[in-house]
Design a protein around this motif. Structure first.
Motif, PDB file in Angstrom:
ATOM      1  N   TRP A  40      -6.416   1.509  -7.676  1.00 19.68           N
ATOM      2  CA  TRP A  40      -6.681   2.848  -7.120  1.00 19.68           C
ATOM      3  C   TRP A  40      -8.106   2.875  -6.611  1.00 19.68           C
ATOM      4  O   TRP A  40      -9.042   2.532  -7.332  1.00 19.68           O
ATOM      5  N   TYR A  88       0.852  -1.188   0.000  1.00 15.49           N
ATOM      6  CA  TYR A  88       0.000   0.000   0.000  1.00 15.49           C
ATOM      7  C   TYR A  88       0.888   1.238   0.000  1.00 15.49           C
ATOM      8  O   TYR A  88       1.602   1.508   0.974  1.00 15.49           O
ATOM      9  N   SER A 109      -8.534  -0.895 -11.512  1.00 15.02           N
ATOM     10  CA  SER A 109      -7.339  -1.727 -11.473  1.00 15.02           C
ATOM     11  C   SER A 109      -6.795  -1.999 -12.867  1.00 15.02           C
ATOM     12  O   SER A 109      -7.538  -2.033 -13.854  1.00 15.02           O
ATOM     13  N   ASN A 133      -5.178   4.792  -0.632  1.00 13.70           N
ATOM     14  CA  ASN A 133      -5.910   4.765  -1.895  1.00 13.70           C
ATOM     15  C   ASN A 133      -5.206   4.009  -3.018  1.00 13.70           C
ATOM     16  O   ASN A 133      -5.845   3.636  -4.006  1.00 13.70           O
ATOM     17  N   TRP A 134      -3.906   3.787  -2.886  1.00 12.31           N
ATOM     18  CA  TRP A 134      -3.124   3.150  -3.945  1.00 12.31           C
ATOM     19  C   TRP A 134      -2.404   1.920  -3.408  1.00 12.31           C
ATOM     20  O   TRP A 134      -1.821   1.962  -2.318  1.00 12.31           O
ATOM     21  N   THR A 179      -1.968  -3.012 -10.142  1.00 16.74           N
ATOM     22  CA  THR A 179      -2.051  -1.743  -9.413  1.00 16.74           C
ATOM     23  C   THR A 179      -3.509  -1.326  -9.330  1.00 16.74           C
ATOM     24  O   THR A 179      -4.225  -1.356 -10.341  1.00 16.74           O
ATOM     25  N   THR A 231      -0.125  -1.796  -4.938  1.00 23.10           N
ATOM     26  CA  THR A 231       0.464  -2.555  -6.049  1.00 23.10           C
ATOM     27  C   THR A 231       0.869  -3.927  -5.552  1.00 23.10           C
ATOM     28  O   THR A 231       1.410  -4.061  -4.446  1.00 23.10           O
TER      29      THR A 231
END
Length: 504
Positions: free
Chosen positions: A446, A382, A455, A386-387, A444, A389
């Motif tokens: 969001w 993380y 994604s 919010n993001w 990834t 990967t």
């Protein structure tokens, strides 16, 4: 004066009588409205069903996805047909729109919580659904849990606790056992405290667990399916040569699990019956039924030092005569023969193919069980709330031993499939029928607002064949209108999948 007094008293009496009559016509006082009450016993989102002590939670999602150089379901172009052969009429992309709805009810009883759960999905998939709006509907989960028992269609007890939370999109990622749409079962779980539990389960082997058995004394489909199965799509037991028609007994599955704040760990095992054809024209010398098995183990680490919410997962599976516990995925391969990929034109053409079978036999011999194993790993980071990967990978392999390999090689080399229109055969071939795949991917995601996730997932797959020499394809079998010789060699597949999901 007396006259006026009488009129006043008479009028008052009349008014009182009229008022009494109107009061008698008025409705009774309404009861208080029984508002829906929040149920805090089982987490957020539960409410009491009015007039009952049962709590209910409604949920679902809208999911939209596009796959580039792959099928709409996320499966890669390695299952034969137009996509696997890379012919001009292959699909360069696929799209799918999905709506799912789930219902979760729970009631406290003297035996513990009585729970029912159901999840239904409706898909509109390009190339599958009709132009008039025809859809594919499926019931992924439908089960009852009571007093330690789980009855119905649920996640297999063979799989880890985090089976449905792997940080990937693609259904084409092998990742060992996979039953994202549930397996019918009857299971009992005993909890021992401190996060330790054990489960024993009887599970339906179709369609996820039965890979099929080939009798090499009879015809079976060569790579890409020939003309008898155009498109190379293999459903339940329709692969010519799959002698595993019908299930005799359910698979027996058991696990031991540990769940803690730091993560989780598990070990599991399964017994899987394997049998050949019975009472058919190829009945001569049929083998006795036998049992295969699979064992698996893995762990998950949460909240790693690299960041809040970060996690690492690792699992490995070994199977003898139970290939689908290793070669999973959500596209059924009952009957096997689904892995086939070609590339190039003319003299530069090459291809790789492989079979995923529980076993192999010939008339008068016993079943030689396949050996398969895999290992998968996932890391998710993380960047902020919010993001995130993920990076993940898998290695899967299957082989058939000396006797099974010799039978398959001889059948394919000598043209035992020649009575199937439009098939080819191996020539000047060395090596063996061992087949493997390497996969590496990254995703990834969001989440700009709560319950909305966008994604992107990139997956690389390498199909690794252990065969050398050539495969002589008949006209029209792969992608050419004329016969063509393909050099046997490894193949690479790249795909990108984009997804938008709104949960509620």
């Amino acid at each position: 004066m007396n006259t006026i007094k009488s009129l006043i008293l008479g009028s008052a009496a009349g008014l009182l009588a009229m008022g009494g009559a109107q009061a008698a016509d008025l409705p009774m006082k309404a009861k208080a409205v029984e508002y829906v009450k929040i149920c805090s016993l089982y987490g957020a989102g539960f409410y009491y069903i009015p007039g009952t002590d049962t709590c209910i939670k409604l949920g679902g999602a809208i999911r939209l996805e596009t796959t580039l150089n792959g099928q709409a379901s996320g499966n890669g172009n390695w299952y034969g047909g137009a996509n696997g052969s890379q012919s001009f009429n292959q699909d360069w992309y696929g799209t799918r729109a999905r709506f799912n709805l789930n219902v979760d009810t729970r009631t406290a009883t003297e035996y513990g919580v009585l729970r029912t759960y159901g999840d239904m999905k409706v898909d509109f998939t390009r190339g599958t659904s009709s132009i008039a709006g025809g859809t594919i509907a499926e019931v992924d989960y439908a089960f009852i849990q009571f007093a330690g028992f789980t009855m119905g269609k649920s996640v297999s007890m063979f799989d880890p606790q985090w089976a449905l939370s792997k940080p990937t999109i693609s259904s084409g990622f092998q990742a060992g056992s996979n039953n994202a749409t549930g397996i019918s079962q009857f299971a009992y779980t005993a909890s021992f405290g401190n996060g330790v539990s054990a489960t024993i389960s009887l599970e339906d082997a179709q369609p996820y667990r039965t890979a099929g058995v080939v009798n090499t004394s009879s015809a079976f489909v060569a790579p890409f399916g020939g003309s008898t199965l155009t498109g190379g799509a293999y459903g339940i037991n329709n692969f010519l040569g799959n002698a595993s028609t019908g299930d005799h007994v359910p698979d027996v599955v058991g696990n031991l699990r540990l769940d803690q704040a730091w993560g989780s760990a598990f070990v599991s095992a399964a017994a899987h019956e394997v049998h050949g054809t019975y009472y058919t024209n190829a009945d001569s010398g049929r083998p006795s039924s036998t049992y295969g098995y699979a064992v698996s183990g893995g762990f998950e680490l949460k909240n790693l030092p690299t960041g809040a919410g970060d996690s690492f997962k690792l699992e490995a599976t070994y199977a003898k005569g139970a290939a689908k516990y290793v070669w999973g995925g959500t596209q059924d391969s009952s009957g096997a023969g689904r892995y086939a990929r070609a590339s190039g034109n003319g003299a530069g053409s090459s291809m790789a193919f492989g079979y995923v079978l529980d076993g192999v036999y010939s008339n008068g011999t016993g079943i030689d069980l396949s050996t398969a194993w895999d290992i998968s790993a996932y890391y998710e980071h993380y960047w902020n709330p919010n993001w995130r990967t993920s990076l993940y990978g898998n290695y899967s392999t299957i082989s058939y031993g000396s006797a099974g390999n010799a039978a398959l090689m001889q059948a394919l080399t000598n043209g035992s499939t020649a009575n199937i229109t439009g098939v080819g055969s191996l020539a000047a071939t060395g090596g063996d029928m061992k087949f493997s795949s390497y996969q590496v991917g990254t995703k990834t995601a969001w989440t700009p607002v709560k319950n909305l996730t966008l994604s992107a997932d990139f997956l690389y797959t390498r199909l690794d064949t252990n065969l050398t020499g050539t495969y002589n394809a008949a006209a029209g079998q792969v992608s050419s209108s004329s016969a063509r010789a393909y050099t046997l060699g490894d193949q690479n597949v790249y795909q990108l999948q984009l997804q938008a999901q709104r949960s509620f």
